[in-house]
Design a protein around this motif. Sequence first.
Motif, PDB file in Angstrom:
ATOM      1  N   GLN A   1      13.726  24.431  -5.329  1.00 50.54           N
ATOM      2  CA  GLN A   1      13.438  23.731  -4.081  1.00 50.54           C
ATOM      3  C   GLN A   1      13.327  22.224  -4.290  1.00 50.54           C
ATOM      4  OE1 GLN A   1       9.861  25.772  -2.898  1.00 50.54           O
ATOM      5  NE2 GLN A   1      10.967  27.235  -1.590  1.00 50.54           N
ATOM      6  N   LEU A   2      13.010  21.795  -5.504  1.00 52.73           N
ATOM      7  CA  LEU A   2      12.911  20.363  -5.776  1.00 52.73           C
ATOM      8  C   LEU A   2      14.249  19.657  -5.570  1.00 52.73           C
ATOM      9  CD1 LEU A   2      10.644  20.282  -8.964  1.00 52.73           C
ATOM     10  CD2 LEU A   2      10.072  19.405  -6.703  1.00 52.73           C
ATOM     11  N   THR A   3      15.340  20.363  -5.843  1.00 54.33           N
ATOM     12  CA  THR A   3      16.666  19.747  -5.728  1.00 54.33           C
ATOM     13  C   THR A   3      17.386  20.120  -4.440  1.00 54.33           C
ATOM     14  OG1 THR A   3      17.608  21.601  -6.991  1.00 54.33           O
ATOM     15  CG2 THR A   3      16.941  19.630  -8.223  1.00 54.33           C
ATOM     16  N   SER A   4      16.974  21.218  -3.817  1.00 60.44           N
ATOM     17  CA  SER A   4      17.703  21.673  -2.638  1.00 60.44           C
ATOM     18  C   SER A   4      17.044  21.289  -1.321  1.00 60.44           C
ATOM     19  CB  SER A   4      17.869  23.205  -2.684  1.00 60.44           C
ATOM     20  OG  SER A   4      16.593  23.848  -2.676  1.00 60.44           O
ATOM     21  N   SER A   5      15.777  20.894  -1.346  1.00 65.92           N
ATOM     22  CA  SER A   5      15.058  20.582  -0.107  1.00 65.92           C
ATOM     23  C   SER A   5      14.853  19.086   0.029  1.00 65.92           C
ATOM     24  CB  SER A   5      13.703  21.299  -0.082  1.00 65.92           C
ATOM     25  OG  SER A   5      12.885  20.831  -1.146  1.00 65.92           O
ATOM     26  N   ASN A   6      14.352  18.693   1.177  1.00 67.20           N
ATOM     27  CA  ASN A   6      14.030  17.287   1.436  1.00 67.20           C
ATOM     28  C   ASN A   6      12.912  16.838   0.508  1.00 67.20           C
ATOM     29  OD1 ASN A   6      13.465  14.769   2.416  1.00 67.20           O
ATOM     30  ND2 ASN A   6      13.074  15.401   4.515  1.00 67.20           N
ATOM     31  N   GLY A   7      13.173  15.796  -0.274  1.00 64.61           N
ATOM     32  CA  GLY A   7      12.180  15.354  -1.242  1.00 64.61           C
ATOM     33  C   GLY A   7      10.936  14.744  -0.639  1.00 64.61           C
ATOM     34  N   LEU A   8      10.983  14.399   0.654  1.00 62.78           N
ATOM     35  CA  LEU A   8       9.845  13.743   1.295  1.00 62.78           C
ATOM     36  C   LEU A   8       9.031  14.693   2.162  1.00 62.78           C
ATOM     37  CD1 LEU A   8      11.557  10.399   2.370  1.00 62.78           C
ATOM     38  CD2 LEU A   8      10.299  10.909   0.280  1.00 62.78           C
TER      39      LEU A   8
ATOM     40  N   LEU B   1       0.833  -1.209   0.000  1.00 62.81           N
ATOM     41  CA  LEU B   1       0.000   0.000   0.000  1.00 62.81           C
ATOM     42  C   LEU B   1       0.865   1.256   0.000  1.00 62.81           C
ATOM     43  CD1 LEU B   1      -2.805   1.331   0.258  1.00 62.81           C
ATOM     44  CD2 LEU B   1      -2.545   1.148   2.737  1.00 62.81           C
ATOM     45  N   ILE B   2       1.888   1.270   0.844  1.00 60.24           N
ATOM     46  CA  ILE B   2       2.794   2.421   0.898  1.00 60.24           C
ATOM     47  C   ILE B   2       3.510   2.590  -0.437  1.00 60.24           C
ATOM     48  CG2 ILE B   2       4.882   3.332   1.995  1.00 60.24           C
ATOM     49  CD1 ILE B   2       3.984   1.959   4.578  1.00 60.24           C
ATOM     50  N   TYR B   3       3.925   1.473  -1.036  1.00 65.68           N
ATOM     51  CA  TYR B   3       4.642   1.521  -2.309  1.00 65.68           C
ATOM     52  C   TYR B   3       3.792   2.173  -3.400  1.00 65.68           C
ATOM     53  CZ  TYR B   3       6.840  -0.168  -6.606  1.00 65.68           C
ATOM     54  OH  TYR B   3       7.403  -0.251  -7.845  1.00 65.68           O
ATOM     55  N   PHE B   4       2.508   1.841  -3.456  1.00 66.24           N
ATOM     56  CA  PHE B   4       1.655   2.361  -4.512  1.00 66.24           C
ATOM     57  C   PHE B   4       1.150   3.776  -4.222  1.00 66.24           C
ATOM     58  CE2 PHE B   4       1.212  -2.217  -5.481  1.00 66.24           C
ATOM     59  CZ  PHE B   4       1.515  -2.171  -6.825  1.00 66.24           C
ATOM     60  N   LEU B   5       1.059   4.145  -2.939  1.00 63.57           N
ATOM     61  CA  LEU B   5       0.588   5.488  -2.596  1.00 63.57           C
ATOM     62  C   LEU B   5       1.722   6.510  -2.549  1.00 63.57           C
ATOM     63  CD1 LEU B   5      -2.061   4.808   0.211  1.00 63.57           C
ATOM     64  CD2 LEU B   5      -2.437   5.252  -2.216  1.00 63.57           C
ATOM     65  N   PHE B   6       2.954   6.043  -2.449  1.00 66.18           N
ATOM     66  CA  PHE B   6       4.078   6.963  -2.321  1.00 66.18           C
ATOM     67  C   PHE B   6       4.196   7.941  -3.492  1.00 66.18           C
ATOM     68  CE2 PHE B   6       8.520   8.132  -3.052  1.00 66.18           C
ATOM     69  CZ  PHE B   6       8.799   8.784  -1.855  1.00 66.18           C
ATOM     70  N   PRO B   7       4.058   7.524  -4.761  1.00 68.43           N
ATOM     71  CA  PRO B   7       4.143   8.497  -5.858  1.00 68.43           C
ATOM     72  C   PRO B   7       3.110   9.618  -5.748  1.00 68.43           C
ATOM     73  CG  PRO B   7       4.322   6.268  -6.707  1.00 68.43           C
ATOM     74  CD  PRO B   7       3.927   6.143  -5.266  1.00 68.43           C
ATOM     75  N   ILE B   8       1.905   9.279  -5.273  1.00 68.04           N
ATOM     76  CA  ILE B   8       0.890  10.314  -5.096  1.00 68.04           C
ATOM     77  C   ILE B   8       1.312  11.296  -4.010  1.00 68.04           C
ATOM     78  CG2 ILE B   8      -1.535  10.730  -4.506  1.00 68.04           C
ATOM     79  CD1 ILE B   8      -2.167   7.957  -5.574  1.00 68.04           C
ATOM     80  N   TYR B   9       1.831  10.757  -2.921  1.00 69.61           N
ATOM     81  CA  TYR B   9       2.318  11.603  -1.827  1.00 69.61           C
ATOM     82  C   TYR B   9       3.441  12.513  -2.333  1.00 69.61           C
ATOM     83  CZ  TYR B   9       5.096  12.793   2.297  1.00 69.61           C
ATOM     84  OH  TYR B   9       5.819  13.475   3.244  1.00 69.61           O
ATOM     85  N   TRP B  10       4.389  11.941  -3.090  1.00 68.59           N
ATOM     86  CA  TRP B  10       5.504  12.743  -3.585  1.00 68.59           C
ATOM     87  C   TRP B  10       5.017  13.834  -4.531  1.00 68.59           C
ATOM     88  CZ3 TRP B  10       7.514  14.001  -8.318  1.00 68.59           C
ATOM     89  CH2 TRP B  10       8.766  14.585  -8.315  1.00 68.59           C
ATOM     90  N   ALA B  11       4.036  13.518  -5.385  1.00 66.33           N
ATOM     91  CA  ALA B  11       3.519  14.522  -6.319  1.00 66.33           C
ATOM     92  C   ALA B  11       2.874  15.686  -5.569  1.00 66.33           C
ATOM     93  CB  ALA B  11       2.505  13.875  -7.269  1.00 66.33           C
ATOM     94  N   ILE B  12       2.153  15.375  -4.493  1.00 64.50           N
ATOM     95  CA  ILE B  12       1.529  16.443  -3.696  1.00 64.50           C
ATOM     96  C   ILE B  12       2.597  17.321  -3.059  1.00 64.50           C
ATOM     97  CG2 ILE B  12       0.097  16.913  -1.675  1.00 64.50           C
ATOM     98  CD1 ILE B  12      -1.456  14.371  -2.315  1.00 64.50           C
ATOM     99  N   ILE B  13       3.640  16.694  -2.507  1.00 63.62           N
ATOM    100  CA  ILE B  13       4.728  17.465  -1.903  1.00 63.62           C
ATOM    101  C   ILE B  13       5.429  18.314  -2.966  1.00 63.62           C
ATOM    102  CG2 ILE B  13       6.945  17.314  -0.703  1.00 63.62           C
ATOM    103  CD1 ILE B  13       4.600  16.594   1.062  1.00 63.62           C
TER     104      ILE B  13
END
Length: 222
Positions: free
Chosen positions: A55-62, A35-47
């Motif tokens: 900021q995409l390269t200089s900040s924490n990606g998570l 579940l985490i594996y499949f939901l992670f891309p959605i979480y990352w896209a929201i972040i």
Amino acid sequence: MMEKQREAAEHDLPRSMRPSPITKTITVIVLVVALIYFLFPIYWAIIASTKTPSQLTSSNGLWFAVGLDQIPDAIATNYSKLMGWTRGQFWRWVLNSLIYSGVSALIGTIISVMAGYATAKFNFRGKVIAIGVVMGCMLMPVALLTIPQYSIFHALHLTNTMLAIIIPCCVSPFGFFLGRVYAQTSVPNELLEAARIDGAGEARIFFTIVLRLLAPAMVTIF
């Protein structure tokens, strides 16, 4: 009540087939990880949608690059820039994608199960050749069909239209194969004969009986 029914079902199984507590625990852990594996891309896209390119390269990606109280402003800024860059066409592109995928998947699913059911339960002249041609299409690279498809749609004056995208996506050799296998194994001939004896036509049998039995295949194809 559901827990009691689950326990009763487990007790109906032989002792050798009942899942042990360790098996249950491992199963839950595996499912949670999936579940985490499949939901992670959605979480990352929201972040990522709240960040600037730097900021995409200089900040924490998570996690967010700004404070939680600044997130609404960051989202509004990014989406206003997006709408400006796309000249206000972004949501139109999203709608087009939904139309392409939704209509193609719906029509393709119906065609696949109808063709699979027909070749599984009916005998007609040229059936073996038709199945062979469709199965052979599964071995053909999609890129090989690009130029012939363009030539056909250009001759039909369908280039630069939605139909040029939807029609090729409605034909799925894999969907046909899956629908045929399910029809062979999940639709009893006795059930079809009983429906015919009761006076049901072939169309009624397919849409009221067969489609319900082929629901798992339809979900997979869709």
